[in-house]
Design an enzyme around this catalytic site. Structure first.
Site, short mmCIF file in Angstrom:
data_model
loop_
_atom_site.label_atom_id
_atom_site.label_comp_id
_atom_site.label_asym_id
_atom_site.label_seq_id
_atom_site.Cartn_x
_atom_site.Cartn_y
_atom_site.Cartn_z
N LYS A 141 0.77 -1.22 -0.13
CA LYS A 141 -0.06 -0.04 0.08
C LYS A 141 0.75 1.22 0.16
O LYS A 141 0.57 2.43 -0.43
CB LYS A 141 -0.99 0.07 1.20
CG LYS A 141 -2.01 -1.00 0.96
CD LYS A 141 -3.00 -0.82 2.16
CE LYS A 141 -4.27 -1.74 2.05
NZ LYS A 141 -5.42 -1.71 3.11
N ASP B 220 -10.07 2.92 1.94
CA ASP B 220 -10.20 2.16 3.09
C ASP B 220 -10.85 3.25 4.18
O ASP B 220 -11.82 2.79 5.07
CB ASP B 220 -8.83 1.73 3.86
CG ASP B 220 -8.50 0.43 3.02
OD1 ASP B 220 -9.62 -0.31 2.58
OD2 ASP B 220 -7.20 0.10 3.13
#
Ligand code: NAP
Length: 282
Positions: free
Chosen positions: A71, A107
């Protein structure tokens, strides 16, 4: 759907990826809008990430999800980041815009939609305990400080990591952030309105319980980002005290639905995504 030379590719890039439910959810979504595209999960080692992105750029690739451990590393291979991804410092979604590869992070939004939809929790002026300071904790805590929460208590074993996140959150908001050690954990948990487990602790039967029964109270919301098992030991303990509990299924569905819109310009089928996650996967 018939796969042919025009079929576009959407991927999940991570290591490992074999337990991911994203391919099931997104292929269902692609079929339901009749999009000639497939979603596939690829297990990519750290040293191959750059080569993989380069390769994808030269084929019918329209976007990706990015998961642990890529990420943060993926950022250097992209053309630009959204404001959300910049604030969080990590990317979980890649899409094309004007031929540029853009990194976004859905997210935090997925977490917040799930929290609001499923518990009606109002974050403003609240006290929040966050367990962990990794990728998910960053996304969750950035989103919470944007909602003007009063105090954040961060429990992280790695002091440097905890301090970095504390400093970042205090730089971008007026929220007070306190680092909490193991001995203080129960005391801080008790005074929190919301507790969020952003560690993988609880995925395995043999995992320890991070918070004892005495840490919880009836008025709290306890959110565990883990969705498999459906009810972790932590959630079971919190439930015994009458707290409102929530697992990570909703966050996964909503972050995925937001990514799907970026890739296709169309809405995902939230109801069916929940069905796939809860009935076929767990
Ligand atoms: P990550 O970047 O690896 O971070 C994990 C964090 O947990 C780190 O801060 C780590 O601390 C901490 N930790 C690990 N073991 C611990 C222990 N025994 N005691 C205390 N802290 C511990 O992983 P992530 O991406 O943030 O993911 C964390 C969890 O959230 C995973 O279970 C993941 O599946 C879940 N998640 C769910 C969603 C969803 O949509 N539902 C989305 C993202 C993530 P150290 O660095 O000190 O080891």
């Amino acid at each position: 759907m018939k796969i042919n030379s025009n079929t576009k590719l959407i991927c999940l890039l991570g290591h490992p990826v074999k337990h991911s439910k994203s391919p099931d959810m997104h292929n269902m979504n692609l079929e339901s809008i009749n999009e000639n595209a497939v979603y596939m999960a690829f297990d990519v080692e750290n040293e191959n990430l750059g080569k993989t992105i380069d390769g994808l750029k030269s084929i019918n690739f329209i976007g990706a999800n990015v998961t642990v451990p890529h990420k943060e590393n993926v950022i250097k291979f992209l053309d630009r980041l959204t404001e959300e991804a910049k604030l969080i410092g990590a990317v979980n979604t890649i899409y094309y815009e004007n031929d540029k590869l853009v990194g976004d992070n859905t997210d935090g939004k997925g977490f917040m939609i799930s929290l609001k939809e499923e518990t009606k929790f109002e974050s403003k002026d609240k006290k929040i305990l966050i367990l962990g300071a990794g990728g998910a904790a960053k996304a969750v805590s950035v989103k919470l400080v944007m909602e003007n929460v009063k105090e954040i208590y961060l429990y992280e074993l790695d002091n440097e990591k905890g301090n970095n996140l504390k400093n970042h959150l205090e730089k971008i908001s007026a929220t007070k952030v306190f680092l909490v050690n193991k001995e203080e954990l129960q005391e801080y948990a008790k005074k929190s309105d919301l507790i969020v487990n952003c560690t993988p602790v609880g995925m395995k039967d043999s995992d320890p319980l991070l918070l004892s029964l005495e840490s919880f109270k009836k008025e709290q919301v306890v959110f565990d980002l883990i969705y498999n098992p459906e009810k972790t030991k932590l959630l079971k303990e919190a439930e015994k005290k009458g707290a409102k509990i929530l697992n990570g299924a909703g966050m996964l569905v909503y972050q995925g639905a937001l990514a799907f819109e970026k890739w296709t310009g169309q809405k995902a089928n939230i109801e069916k995504m929940f069905y796939i996650l809860l009935n076929r996967g767990l």
